[in-house]
Design a protein around this motif. Structure first.
Motif, short mmCIF file in Angstrom:
data_model
loop_
_atom_site.label_atom_id
_atom_site.label_comp_id
_atom_site.label_asym_id
_atom_site.label_seq_id
_atom_site.Cartn_x
_atom_site.Cartn_y
_atom_site.Cartn_z
N TRP A 40 -13.01 -7.30 10.82
CA TRP A 40 -12.64 -8.62 11.33
C TRP A 40 -13.45 -9.71 10.65
CZ3 TRP A 40 -12.26 -7.76 17.36
CH2 TRP A 40 -11.16 -6.94 17.62
N CYS A 41 -14.64 -9.34 10.19
CA CYS A 41 -15.48 -10.30 9.47
C CYS A 41 -15.56 -9.80 8.03
CB CYS A 41 -16.87 -10.36 10.12
SG CYS A 41 -17.98 -11.56 9.36
N PHE A 42 -15.04 -10.56 7.11
CA PHE A 42 -14.88 -10.03 5.75
C PHE A 42 -15.20 -11.09 4.70
CE2 PHE A 42 -10.79 -12.24 5.34
CZ PHE A 42 -10.42 -12.37 6.67
N ASN A 43 -15.45 -10.60 3.48
CA ASN A 43 -15.81 -11.50 2.38
C ASN A 43 -14.63 -12.37 1.99
OD1 ASN A 43 -18.48 -10.63 1.96
ND2 ASN A 43 -17.75 -8.83 0.85
N PRO A 44 -14.87 -13.65 1.74
CA PRO A 44 -13.79 -14.54 1.29
C PRO A 44 -13.44 -14.29 -0.18
CG PRO A 44 -15.86 -15.74 1.37
CD PRO A 44 -16.16 -14.33 1.86
N ASN A 65 -18.03 -17.33 15.20
CA ASN A 65 -18.99 -18.35 14.74
C ASN A 65 -20.09 -17.75 13.89
OD1 ASN A 65 -17.78 -20.63 15.76
ND2 ASN A 65 -18.84 -20.53 17.72
N GLN A 66 -20.65 -16.63 14.35
CA GLN A 66 -21.70 -15.97 13.56
C GLN A 66 -21.16 -15.59 12.18
OE1 GLN A 66 -22.43 -12.83 16.40
NE2 GLN A 66 -24.53 -13.53 16.75
N CYS A 67 -19.94 -15.13 12.18
CA CYS A 67 -19.32 -14.68 10.93
C CYS A 67 -19.12 -15.86 9.98
CB CYS A 67 -18.00 -13.99 11.25
SG CYS A 67 -17.12 -13.42 9.80
N PHE A 68 -18.49 -16.93 10.46
CA PHE A 68 -18.28 -18.11 9.61
C PHE A 68 -19.60 -18.70 9.16
CE2 PHE A 68 -13.98 -18.54 11.76
CZ PHE A 68 -13.26 -18.26 10.61
N ASP A 69 -20.61 -18.69 10.08
CA ASP A 69 -21.92 -19.25 9.73
C ASP A 69 -22.59 -18.47 8.61
OD1 ASP A 69 -21.72 -21.30 11.48
OD2 ASP A 69 -23.05 -20.46 12.99
N SER A 70 -22.22 -17.21 8.44
CA SER A 70 -22.83 -16.45 7.35
C SER A 70 -21.96 -16.52 6.08
CB SER A 70 -23.06 -15.00 7.77
OG SER A 70 -21.87 -14.40 8.19
N GLY A 71 -21.01 -17.45 6.09
CA GLY A 71 -20.21 -17.68 4.89
C GLY A 71 -19.07 -16.71 4.72
N CYS A 72 -18.69 -16.03 5.81
CA CYS A 72 -17.61 -15.05 5.73
C CYS A 72 -16.41 -15.52 6.53
CB CYS A 72 -18.10 -13.70 6.23
SG CYS A 72 -19.48 -13.08 5.27
#
Ligand code: NAG
Length: 129
Positions: free
Chosen positions: A68-72, A50-57
């Motif tokens: 695991w959390c990466f730039n789109p 959730n934190q990752c998606f919330d930061s636009g990643c």
């Protein structure tokens, strides 16, 4: 305006500020079309999805040893045009115009030199988080 109306305004303001601070979750293709070995880290160790998606990643923890959390992938005009540059199959010729490309029902993006600017779209069916 009574105290209730004021509280409502404050609530609206707080909501609005939160919406500004939180980036939008990237579209599914922008995440799932990024190959694991090409991922660029966008988070910190232990970040939740959730934190990752919330930061636009994008978040995907199924592959070990890669972020695991990466730039789109970059946004395109249409979701079926979102793909890695290496995945572009040429649908045009050097210097093709956006109009000519559109008449071939293909995707046009001229932001990266030395790669096809007019390329075939991909089905979005396999895109998921
Ligand atoms: C996570 O990434 C792997 C490798 O790209 C992919 O096979 C898998 O379907 C993804 N899982 C989710 C839930 O997106």
């Amino acid at each position: 305006m009574g105290p209730r109306g004021f509280g409502f305004l404050v609530a609206l303001l707080v909501l609005g500020l939160c919406a500004l601070a939180v980036s939008e979750k990237p579209s599914p293709c922008r995440c799932s079309r990024t190959s694991p070995e090409k991922r660029k880290n966008c988070g910190f160790p232990g970040i939740t999805s959730n934190q990752c998606f919330d930061s636009g990643c994008c978040f995907n923890s199924s592959v070990r040893g890669v972020p695991w959390c990466f730039n789109p992938l970059p946004v395109q005009d249409a979701e079926q045009c979102v793909m890695e540059v290496e995945a572009r199959k040429n649908c045009g010729y050097p210097g093709i115009s956006p109009e000519e490309c559109a008449s071939r029902n293909c995707c046009f993006s001229d932001t990266i030199p030395q790669v096809p600017w007019c390329f075939f779209p991909l089905s979005v069916q396999d895109c998921h988080y």
